[in-house]
Design an enzyme around this catalytic site. Structure first.
Site, PDB file in Angstrom:
ATOM      1  N   SER A   1     -18.207 -10.704   1.926  1.00  0.00           N
ATOM      2  CA  SER A   1     -16.849  -9.515   1.955  1.00  0.00           C
ATOM      3  C   SER A   1     -16.120  -9.880   3.618  1.00  0.00           C
ATOM      4  O   SER A   1     -15.107  -9.486   3.792  1.00  0.00           O
ATOM      5  CB  SER A   1     -17.789  -8.359   2.537  1.00  0.00           C
TER       6      SER A   1
ATOM      7  N   SER B   1       1.021  -1.032   0.325  1.00  0.00           N
ATOM      8  CA  SER B   1      -0.219  -0.042  -0.336  1.00  0.00           C
ATOM      9  C   SER B   1       0.553   1.284   0.198  1.00  0.00           C
ATOM     10  O   SER B   1      -0.222   2.482  -0.144  1.00  0.00           O
ATOM     11  CB  SER B   1      -0.991  -0.573   1.096  1.00  0.00           C
TER      12      SER B   1
ATOM     13  N   ASN C   1     -22.439  -7.303   8.529  1.00  0.00           N
ATOM     14  CA  ASN C   1     -21.088  -8.472   8.732  1.00  0.00           C
ATOM     15  C   ASN C   1     -19.759  -7.555   8.670  1.00  0.00           C
ATOM     16  O   ASN C   1     -19.005  -7.568   9.550  1.00  0.00           O
ATOM     17  CB  ASN C   1     -20.569  -9.394   8.057  1.00  0.00           C
TER      18      ASN C   1
ATOM     19  N   GLN D   1     -23.411 -16.225   4.893  1.00  0.00           N
ATOM     20  CA  GLN D   1     -22.442 -15.281   4.948  1.00  0.00           C
ATOM     21  C   GLN D   1     -21.919 -14.606   3.343  1.00  0.00           C
ATOM     22  O   GLN D   1     -21.768 -15.379   2.750  1.00  0.00           O
ATOM     23  CB  GLN D   1     -21.575 -16.081   6.056  1.00  0.00           C
TER      24      GLN D   1
ATOM     25  N   HIS E   1     -24.431 -11.541   6.562  1.00  0.00           N
ATOM     26  CA  HIS E   1     -24.768 -12.004   7.223  1.00  0.00           C
ATOM     27  C   HIS E   1     -26.246 -12.374   7.835  1.00  0.00           C
ATOM     28  O   HIS E   1     -26.844 -11.647   8.169  1.00  0.00           O
ATOM     29  CB  HIS E   1     -23.646 -12.478   8.414  1.00  0.00           C
TER      30      HIS E   1
ATOM     31  N   ARG F   1     -21.098 -20.160   3.418  1.00  0.00           N
ATOM     32  CA  ARG F   1     -20.914 -18.808   2.318  1.00  0.00           C
ATOM     33  C   ARG F   1     -21.706 -18.905   1.295  1.00  0.00           C
ATOM     34  O   ARG F   1     -21.537 -20.191   0.432  1.00  0.00           O
ATOM     35  CB  ARG F   1     -19.124 -19.093   1.668  1.00  0.00           C
TER      36      ARG F   1
ATOM     37  N   CYS G   1     -18.334 -11.963  13.263  1.00  0.00           N
ATOM     38  CA  CYS G   1     -19.567 -10.734  12.866  1.00  0.00           C
ATOM     39  C   CYS G   1     -20.423 -12.030  13.247  1.00  0.00           C
ATOM     40  O   CYS G   1     -20.998 -11.751  13.388  1.00  0.00           O
ATOM     41  CB  CYS G   1     -18.938 -11.048  11.694  1.00  0.00           C
TER      42      CYS G   1
HETATM   43  P1  A2P Z   1      -2.395  -4.530   2.184  1.00  0.00           P
HETATM   44  O1  A2P Z   1      -3.762  -3.704   1.526  1.00  0.00           O
HETATM   45  O2  A2P Z   1      -1.323  -3.521   2.246  1.00  0.00           O
HETATM   46  O3  A2P Z   1      -2.288  -5.623   1.480  1.00  0.00           O
HETATM   47  P2  A2P Z   1      -8.814  -7.513   3.441  1.00  0.00           P
HETATM   48  O4  A2P Z   1      -9.505  -8.147   4.688  1.00  0.00           O
HETATM   49  O5  A2P Z   1      -9.982  -6.696   3.098  1.00  0.00           O
HETATM   50  O6  A2P Z   1      -8.323  -8.471   2.694  1.00  0.00           O
HETATM   51  O7  A2P Z   1      -7.456  -6.831   4.220  1.00  0.00           O
HETATM   52  C1  A2P Z   1      -6.377  -7.105   5.281  1.00  0.00           C
HETATM   53  C2  A2P Z   1      -5.720  -5.559   5.431  1.00  0.00           C
HETATM   54  O8  A2P Z   1      -4.563  -5.911   6.307  1.00  0.00           O
HETATM   55  C3  A2P Z   1      -4.976  -4.445   4.086  1.00  0.00           C
HETATM   56  O9  A2P Z   1      -5.495  -3.418   4.457  1.00  0.00           O
HETATM   57  C4  A2P Z   1      -3.737  -5.166   4.500  1.00  0.00           C
HETATM   58  O10 A2P Z   1      -3.171  -4.265   3.592  1.00  0.00           O
HETATM   59  C5  A2P Z   1      -3.642  -5.979   5.685  1.00  0.00           C
HETATM   60  N1  A2P Z   1      -2.230  -6.726   5.509  1.00  0.00           N
HETATM   61  C6  A2P Z   1      -2.191  -7.523   5.273  1.00  0.00           C
HETATM   62  N2  A2P Z   1      -0.968  -8.012   5.674  1.00  0.00           N
HETATM   63  C7  A2P Z   1      -0.596  -7.082   5.992  1.00  0.00           C
HETATM   64  C8  A2P Z   1       0.911  -6.995   6.639  1.00  0.00           C
HETATM   65  N3  A2P Z   1       2.031  -8.122   6.662  1.00  0.00           N
HETATM   66  N4  A2P Z   1       1.250  -5.967   6.933  1.00  0.00           N
HETATM   67  C9  A2P Z   1       0.263  -4.595   7.474  1.00  0.00           C
HETATM   68  N5  A2P Z   1      -0.808  -4.788   6.470  1.00  0.00           N
HETATM   69  C10 A2P Z   1      -1.105  -5.835   6.656  1.00  0.00           C
END
Ligand code: A2P
Length: 340
Positions: free
Chosen positions: A162, A42, A318, A159, A245, A238, A132
């Site tokens: 999301s 990100s 959820n 469920q 949900h 699911r 959830c």
């Molecule tokens: P990123 O978007 O940088 O991968 P979701 O549940 O929708 O899949 O989102 C998971 C969230 O957890 C996202 O914001 C993701 O960031 C973050 N995330 C996943 N792995 C890591 C990590 N190793 N360190 C920090 N944040 C993480």
């Protein structure tokens, strides 16, 4: 006026993390500074909060300096590693993963049910946000339990994708698009196609034949309601729904409750809305539950196969009551009663 707080959101780019920030904003939580944290993927992204674009920071050991409340939703392994780091830096962690939920030193809280348990956070600096499906179920069960003592619960869930995260929302949309365009359907998130299908498989299978999601509903319900004697058996499924949900819940109570008794009790229960007028085709549905914070309950009727039984249909968003709203409600209690 109370003071305001430095708040971190771990997983700020994810489905729940984004909703957490939306809930903080909507509910006017007093945020002095927001720190959105995610992975290296990100870098360069930003999130909008309170009319501003805030750059996302990469989560690391020093992310929590001065943070007072840290909302985590980046998966279990991140929570296992970083929640204690955040707590050691002085933050109170509200953790949406399953990493800490069954730890006896960590409270597992649904504000409508067991707000008093929040006090236990002082031990480890972490409060767990329940699963959830469990949250929406106990919001409805608690007032019925108080009135008639619930002995046994049989629940089947329907469920939304999301709950698996943003990537599953995208996968369902892409599969539907591919099917309508006669293209090949790709699957990455689930072991089978989710479009126009149902998967009786949420989280991993356990040695006892149940999935981890099913066992969460059993164990977390007993912990939140503070009653190990409540028997729960669950089948979690699911379904190709994006948000909210649904649950078919059958309960057996010690004292008799008629459907009218239950409707009356639930009509004044906190966080609950009774939607139960079958003659007018009124019953809870995911499309109505999505985007709001109440847990909807309807189809309340007697189970004629036992003496004291009821069937209920329970639906909630959820990502909101099932995750973000519940976490922000906990933060509100922290701010009001503990971190003054
Ligand atoms: P990123 O978007 O940088 O991968 P979701 O549940 O929708 O899949 O989102 C998971 C969230 O957890 C996202 O914001 C993701 O960031 C973050 N995330 C996943 N792995 C890591 C990590 N190793 N360190 C920090 N944040 C993480």
């Amino acid at each position: 006026m109370g003071r305001s707080y430095k708040v971190a959101v771990v997983g700020a780019t994810g489905a729940v993390g984004r909703q957490m920030m939306a809930c903080l904003e909507e509910r006017k939580f007093p945020v002095a500074e927001l720190i959105p944290l995610a992975s290296e993927r990100s870098i360069g992204k930003s999130v909008s909060f309170a009319g501003r674009e805030i750059p996302v920071q990469v989560l690391n050991k020093d992310s929590f300096a001065g943070v007072e409340i840290a909302l985590f939703s980046a998966g279990g392994s991140i929570s296992k590693e970083y929640a204690p780091i955040a707590a050691a830096a002085g933050a109170v962690v509200v953790d949406n993963s399953s990493a800490w939920r069954m730890d006896p030193e960590i409270p597992l809280v649904v504000p409508e049910v067991n707000p008093q348990d929040i006090a236990l956070y002082k031990k480890r600096g972490i409060i767990a946000n329940p699963n959830c499906s469990t949250i929406q179920m106990v919001v409805v069960l608690q007032p019925l339990h108080a009135a008639a003592k619930i002995k046994r619960v049989v629940v089947s869930t329907y469920q939304a994708v999301s709950g698996t995260g943003q990537k599953a929302v995208d996968e369902l949309a892409e599969q539907v698009r591919a099917l309508f365009n006669s293209q090949e359907v790709k699957k990455k998130v689930y072991p089978h196609r989710i479009a126009f299908n149902c998967l009786p498989h949420i989280d991993v299978f356990q040695d006892n034949g149940y999935t981890k999601e099913e066992m969460k509903m059993v164990n977390e319900t007993q912990k939140i309601m503070g009653d190990k004697s409540i028997l729960v058996t669950a089948t979690t499924v699911r379904v190709p729904v994006f948000y909210a949900h649904s649950e078919a819940v059958n309960i057996e109570t010690e004292k008799k409750l008629t459907p009218d008794d239950a409707r009356k009790i639930l009509s004044t229960a906190p966080g609950v809305k009774v939607v139960d007028d079958p003659a007018k085709n009124k019953y809870p549905m995911p499309l109505d539950a999505a985007g709001q914070d109440l847990t909807l309950v309807g189809r309340i009727r007697e189970d004629f196969t036992i003496n004291n039984g009821l069937n209920l249909w329970v639906v909630a968003d959820n990502l909101r009551k099932g995750a973000a709203t519940n976490a922000v409600q906990i933060a509100e209690i922290l701010a009001k009663d503990y971190l003054k």
